[in-house]
Design a protein around this motif. Structure first.
Motif, PDB file in Angstrom:
ATOM      1  N   ALA A  27      -8.448  44.414  19.159  1.00 31.66           N
ATOM      2  CA  ALA A  27      -7.143  43.730  19.102  1.00 31.66           C
ATOM      3  C   ALA A  27      -7.137  42.581  18.117  1.00 31.66           C
ATOM      4  O   ALA A  27      -6.092  42.120  17.679  1.00 31.66           O
ATOM      5  N   ARG A  28      -8.338  42.061  17.735  1.00 31.42           N
ATOM      6  CA  ARG A  28      -8.378  40.948  16.800  1.00 31.42           C
ATOM      7  C   ARG A  28      -8.042  41.371  15.381  1.00 31.42           C
ATOM      8  O   ARG A  28      -7.849  40.533  14.511  1.00 31.42           O
ATOM      9  N   LEU A  29      -7.994  42.679  15.104  1.00 31.68           N
ATOM     10  CA  LEU A  29      -7.857  43.146  13.720  1.00 31.68           C
ATOM     11  C   LEU A  29      -6.509  42.809  13.107  1.00 31.68           C
ATOM     12  O   LEU A  29      -6.421  42.274  12.020  1.00 31.68           O
ATOM     13  N   GLY A  30      -5.416  43.084  13.826  1.00 28.92           N
ATOM     14  CA  GLY A  30      -4.087  42.893  13.226  1.00 28.92           C
ATOM     15  C   GLY A  30      -3.747  44.055  12.304  1.00 28.92           C
ATOM     16  O   GLY A  30      -4.103  45.208  12.559  1.00 28.92           O
ATOM     17  N   SER A  31      -3.080  43.788  11.204  1.00 28.44           N
ATOM     18  CA  SER A  31      -2.635  44.840  10.294  1.00 28.44           C
ATOM     19  C   SER A  31      -3.701  45.143   9.236  1.00 28.44           C
ATOM     20  O   SER A  31      -4.572  44.332   8.965  1.00 28.44           O
ATOM     21  N   VAL A  32      -3.585  46.366   8.640  1.00 25.25           N
ATOM     22  CA  VAL A  32      -4.445  46.778   7.519  1.00 25.25           C
ATOM     23  C   VAL A  32      -3.529  47.344   6.433  1.00 25.25           C
ATOM     24  O   VAL A  32      -2.753  48.274   6.680  1.00 25.25           O
ATOM     25  N   ALA A  33      -3.598  46.746   5.242  1.00 25.50           N
ATOM     26  CA  ALA A  33      -2.818  47.247   4.119  1.00 25.50           C
ATOM     27  C   ALA A  33      -3.602  48.344   3.402  1.00 25.50           C
ATOM     28  O   ALA A  33      -4.816  48.246   3.237  1.00 25.50           O
ATOM     29  N   VAL A  34      -2.895  49.419   2.988  1.00 26.03           N
ATOM     30  CA  VAL A  34      -3.512  50.549   2.273  1.00 26.03           C
ATOM     31  C   VAL A  34      -2.855  50.658   0.902  1.00 26.03           C
ATOM     32  O   VAL A  34      -1.626  50.754   0.800  1.00 26.03           O
ATOM     33  N   LEU A  35      -3.678  50.610  -0.171  1.00 22.77           N
ATOM     34  CA  LEU A  35      -3.197  50.807  -1.534  1.00 22.77           C
ATOM     35  C   LEU A  35      -3.888  52.034  -2.104  1.00 22.77           C
ATOM     36  O   LEU A  35      -5.125  52.084  -2.158  1.00 22.77           O
TER      37      LEU A  35
END
Length: 545
Positions: free
Chosen positions: A411-419
């Protein structure tokens, strides 16, 4: 042990250990209790600041999304009902969304159940339309009750939209006050959110405050006059019935006031319980030490003669007579023979121990050196197994290990952006300039990407050929779009000639997507792939979200 020595020992134990320990323990318990209250006060202040920051970030993200939608509407003719419905799905706190024309007539709305009532509605007299229309600025309202689509408690956020530089209307989002921020993860703390007119936007259940109620008309508001005093923060009568509490205030960027309230009764109960636990442990330790000393004194008296015989037998019976070292080592007469035997034995064993220590030290140095060499070799093997040898970027195995590390954060991760990044017209570049130049171009592309991401925190992966994937955890949409623009600019500024490209230089196209949990990464990569192809269809050397 002689009777007089035993009594002296007991008196010394009481005077030198038991009484000072009790006095020191009492002082420590009182100090711990006060420290606990100070920590609760500090945690209350921190909770208010954190909640206010989370609220600011949420509103900033919402305004950014509204601006992105307004910008898209400036360039394209959009189906507003569909676009607004998609935005509402991504932001659960939004109750309704509308889009108006330049005269204040509603031309689009969400959810679908509100479209029929909203289309054609005249909102030109509303502040959320008038303020952006006059000033061109975003607008965040105070608390009010809706009077158009519904009669719900609301706060609204609106942004202007333009076409060809001319004002064309606003996009407005109506938010549920109870979902503006998450106050469920702050333990025993209550929260109160007031607008710029000191009216209640939201209050947790324990505060018994109603929406739009003026704080000055309640016991809560009347007690806030002393809030700026650090000493008074822990004793304000802000709870229902006049109960006292720790109170901290934080201002949001839009001028609202967020209060974190820790009821003093709960806080003192926890602090008192922890202080009592500490005192009980201290008492147990003191009495345990006293019992141990008494028991040890009795055992020592019985064991002294036996120890003496065993130690002299071990030392071959060649030691000096008892009492020979009395001047050098003041000891009770009853224990002097034990000291003599230990001194004699230690002299005989010291030489053997020295040789043994030297041998062990030599072996230990060898073991340490070999272990370091093996660890270095393993690290290098792991690095090679996870790295693309041409560009130095991660390969698919390296990407999988990075994703597993993200999943471990939970739960500590939050969001992950993918490029997803594709070098434009790379096959044509290879055909014209040769494979060696193509390899150098791929290395230049990786260097341009790495220059814009965080070393160690983000992952740059070569997924195949001229395609690359970048995973950036813990960032928002605005940040990742800035990163995409910086990568495009960095690649273009490297000025690598490409005569078969419409831009004359080697460039790249980027597809961007967001995942809000690790198990959404595959879906986010599919969306990023679709966005990449849109960027290519729009002429390359660009990005799409």
């Amino acid at each position: 042990m002689q009777r007089g020595l035993y009594r002296q020992f007991l008196r010394l134990l009481v005077m030198a250990v038991v009484l000072p320990s009790l006095a020191f323990g009492a002082a420590m318990v009182l100090s711990r209790y006060r420290s606990e209250l100070a920590q609760i006060d500090a945690h209350t202040v921190a909770s208010a600041d954190i909640l206010a920051h989370e609220l600011d970030q949420s509103l900033v993200a919402l305004r950014a999304s509204l601006h992105v939608l307004a910008s898209a509407g400036e360039r394209h003719r959009l189906d507003w009902n569909r676009e607004l419905a998609g935005l509402q799905r991504r932001y659960p706190p939004i109750l309704t969304l509308i889009v108006t024309d330049a005269r204040g007539r509603v031309v689009g709305a969400a959810p679908a159940s509100a479209v029929a009532r909203a289309i054609g509605l005249d909102v030109a007299d509303r502040a959320y339309f008038q303020v952006p229309a006059r000033s061109g600025r975003d607008y965040v309202s105070d608390a009010f009750v809706g009077r158009g689509i519904g009669r719900d408690p609301l706060v609204v956020v609106s942004v202007p939209r333009y076409r060809d530089g001319a004002f064309e209307g606003v996009i407005e989002a109506s938010l549920s006050p109870s979902q503006l921020y998450d106050d469920s993860g702050h333990g025993d703390y209550e929260t109160v959110l007031l607008d710029r007119g000191d009216r209640v936007i939201h209050a947790s259940g324990g505060m018994e405050l109603a929406f739009m109620q003026r704080a000055a008309d309640t016991g809560f508001g009347a007690a806030l006059g002393a809030l700026d005093s650090a000493q008074a923060r822990g004793s304000l009568p802000v709870m229902p019935g006049g109960a006292r509490a720790f109170v901290a205030r934080a201002r949001t960027a839009d001028g609202w006031s967020l209060y974190a309230v820790a009821p003093r009764e709960r806080a003192e109960r926890g602090a008192f319980e922890r202080a009592m636990q500490m005192s009980q442990l201290l008492l147990l330790a003191v009495f345990g030490a006293a019992l141990a000393f008494v028991w040890y004194a009795r055992v020592l008296a019985r064991a002294a003669s036996s120890l003496l015989l065993r130690l002299r037998a071990l030392a071959s019976g060649a030691g000096p007579e008892p009492g020979a070292h009395a001047a050098d080592a003041p000891m009770p007469e009853e224990l002097q023979p034990v000291l003599d035997a230990i001194v004699e034995l230690s002299g005989r064993l010291e030489h053997a121990h020295a040789e043994l220590r030297q041998s062990l030290a030599e072996r230990e140095d060898e073991v340490v050196q070999r272990t370091a060499q093996l660890r270095e070799a393993l690290r290098e093997l792991d690095r090679v197994a996870c790295t693309d040898p041409l560009t130095g970027a991660l390969n698919r195995r390296g990407r999988d290990e990075f994703v597993r590390a993200l999943a471990a954060q939970g739960a500590r991760l939050g969001s992950v952006a993918v490029l997803l990044i594709d070098v434009d017209h790379f096959k044509a570049y290879n055909d014209r300039y040769g494979h060696r130049a193509g390899d150098e171009a791929l290395r230049a592309a990786v260097a341009a990407i790495r220059a814009e991401v965080r070393e160690g925190a983000d992952a740059v992966v070569r997924t195949g050929g001229e395609e690359f994937c970048v995973l950036i955890p813990g960032v928002g949409r605005a940040r990742v779009l800035n990163t995409a623009r910086a990568i495009l600019l960095g690649m273009y500024r490297r000025d690598i000639e490409h005569r078969d490209s419409e831009h004359g230089r080697l460039s790249c196209s980027i597809g961007v997507a967001m995942a809000y949990a690790v198990d959404e990464l595959e879906a986010a990569m599919d969306r990023a792939d679709e966005a990449l192809y849109r960027a290519k269809r729009r002429g390359r050397n660009g990005y799409c979200f």
